[in-house]
Design an enzyme around this catalytic site. Structure first.
Site, mmCIF file in Angstrom:
data_model
loop_
_atom_site.group_PDB
_atom_site.id
_atom_site.type_symbol
_atom_site.label_atom_id
_atom_site.label_comp_id
_atom_site.label_asym_id
_atom_site.label_seq_id
_atom_site.Cartn_x
_atom_site.Cartn_y
_atom_site.Cartn_z
ATOM 1 N N HIS A 257 0.836 -1.207 0.000
ATOM 2 C CA HIS A 257 0.000 0.000 0.000
ATOM 3 C C HIS A 257 0.871 1.257 0.000
ATOM 4 O O HIS A 257 0.705 2.153 -0.835
ATOM 5 C CB HIS A 257 -0.913 -0.013 1.226
ATOM 6 N N GLU A 258 1.807 1.303 0.928
ATOM 7 C CA GLU A 258 2.660 2.482 1.029
ATOM 8 C C GLU A 258 3.605 2.598 -0.163
ATOM 9 O O GLU A 258 3.943 3.704 -0.585
ATOM 10 C CB GLU A 258 3.463 2.453 2.343
ATOM 11 N N HIS B 223 1.926 4.626 -2.878
ATOM 12 C CA HIS B 223 2.063 6.071 -2.650
ATOM 13 C C HIS B 223 3.480 6.531 -3.006
ATOM 14 O O HIS B 223 3.673 7.530 -3.709
ATOM 15 C CB HIS B 223 1.803 6.406 -1.174
#
Length: 425
Positions: free
Chosen positions: A21-22, A25
């Protein structure tokens, strides 16, 4: 040794879904030219930290998520004002370091009183050195050192807010997107490992057996062939078996099973769930065959759809207040369930990890302050208005949302711990 393996797999599941997920980003922010200051897994005090390039990668104490800190999102560096005495280190005609304290301890530097400075656009600093003003160009990756901490300056073109709405939205949406991609890949892997049911099956097998369930206490074994329930031949009719069990809450049910070619009869008393439907704590599996490539892709898509609907049904119950506190679970309960599933084998753990990744992606897109969904709403409003929302107001909204989420996390975690102490499932 088995316990160590289960703990390792549990930690690995958390690490995988949060990191992917990170990373979404991080990757798209870097592609947009945004300075990423920190890539963190967890919150709270740092347990481990290493810097690679411009980004510091950290592992933090509280395993409740993670974050990517981009330049321009929060107050980052100490302001340097006119009249302040600082020291600078110059290399190849550009300032590479600005020292704000302990100036007497610095060697090989130039000291002076600031007469003008711009670290965002013009990138220069003018110093009064013994009554003469000298102007220095500042390197776009210069470091500011204060109180033993180094912080890279962020020219305006490296800040989050300077990028187009589209670039910023993509860097925000990429986190959940990567969770969806991971979920799809893991569901496909699960189908490859588990296979798909044969057409017109003539038998059912006992799949998983829940701990401390009626089935677990009856002597039923994983892999047993279910021949009949209460004298009714089951064949491959899973729904028929579930219907008989569901109507027999608190009533003994006879299972005719075949184990190693020998017939056995086992009596199990289903326990009623909150809706009064009888449950024995088993999952049944059908004879399977290997899935083709097309079946794997379509099957993964179907699982994504079914699980997404189930997740939104859960959100609906939360919104309508159709839940008790014990129905909610935080990191402790998630870790507990993950460890239980890890004991069932890598196939079931793969499916569970896919579900968690899908859930994390959907949850983060909810329009709740501090989540990615809320940030995307602010960007959408900016696109409609033609100008951004007041950053201070937006930061306040996100701060309040984050505080509320952390408060809820504390409450459910406390409840999870009490439940474990009481020995409840």
């Amino acid at each position: 040794m088995e316990m160590i393996q289960v703990v390792f797999l549990t930690v690995l599941v958390f690490f995988m879904i949060v990191t992917i997920h990170e990373w979404g980003h991080y990757y798209f922010a870097k592609r947009a030219g945004i300075l990423v200051r920190e890539f963190a897994i967890g919150f709270g005090p740092k347990l481990f930290s290493i810097k690679r390039g411009e980004t510091r990668f950290t592992l933090r104490l509280i395993p409740a998520g993670g974050f990517v800190r981009m330049a321009g999102e929060d107050p980052e560096i100490v302001d340097v004002g006119e009249g302040q005495t600082i020291a600078v280190r110059v290399k190849d005609g550009k300032v590479t370091r600005l020292y704000l304290d302990r100036l007497d301890e610095r060697s090989g530097v130039i000291r002076g009183e600031v007469t003008a400075i711009d670290l965002e656009r013009a990138l220069f600093v003018s110093l009064d050195i013994d009554g003469e003003t000298e102007r220095f160009s500042v390197h776009p990756q210069a470091l500011m050192i204060a109180k033993g901490k180094e912080t890279q300056i962020a020219p305006i073109d490296r800040q989050f807010g300077s990028k187009s709405v589209g670039a910023r939205a993509l860097s925000i949406f990429a986190g959940p997107l990567m969770n969806f991609v991971l979920a799809f890949v893991l569901f496909a892997a699960y189908i490859q490992m588990a296979g798909i049911p044969q057409e017109n099956p003539d038998r059912l097998f006992v799949g998983t057996i829940q701990d401390n369930s009626p089935a677990a206490n009856s002597g039923l074994h994983k892999g047993d062939t279910i021949d009949a329930v209460n004298g009714t031949k089951i064949g491959g009719d899973f729904d028929l078996m579930i219907d008989i069990i569901g109507k027999s809450a608190n009533v003994p049910v006879k299972f005719d099973i075949i184990r190693d070619g020998v017939k056995h009869t086992i009596e199990i008393t289903p326990k009623p769930n909150p809706e009064g439907v009888g449950k024995v704590g088993i999952s049944a599996s059908l004879p399977t065959r290997s899935a083709t490539f097309t079946e794997t892709i379509t099957g993964a898509g179907k699982l994504m759809k079914v699980m997404t609907i189930s997740i939104f049904e859960g959100f609906k119950k939360l919104i309508m207040g159709e839940f008790k506190l014990d129905d909610l679970g935080g990191p402790v309960r998630t870790a507990e369930y993950t460890s239980q599933i890890a004991q069932q084998g890598i196939t079931q753990l793969t499916s569970w990890t896919a579900l968690l990744s899908l859930y994390l992606g959907i949850f983060n897109l909810l329009p709740v302050p501090a989540l990615d969904g809320s940030r995307l709403i602010f960007l959408g409003l900016e696109a409609l208005r033609g100008r951004p929302i007041d950053p201070n107001r937006e930061s306040m909204v996100h701060f309040i949302g984050f505080a509320m989420i952390m408060l809820l996390m504390v409450v459910v975690t406390y409840n999870d711990i009490l439940r474990l102490v009481r020995g409840e499932q």
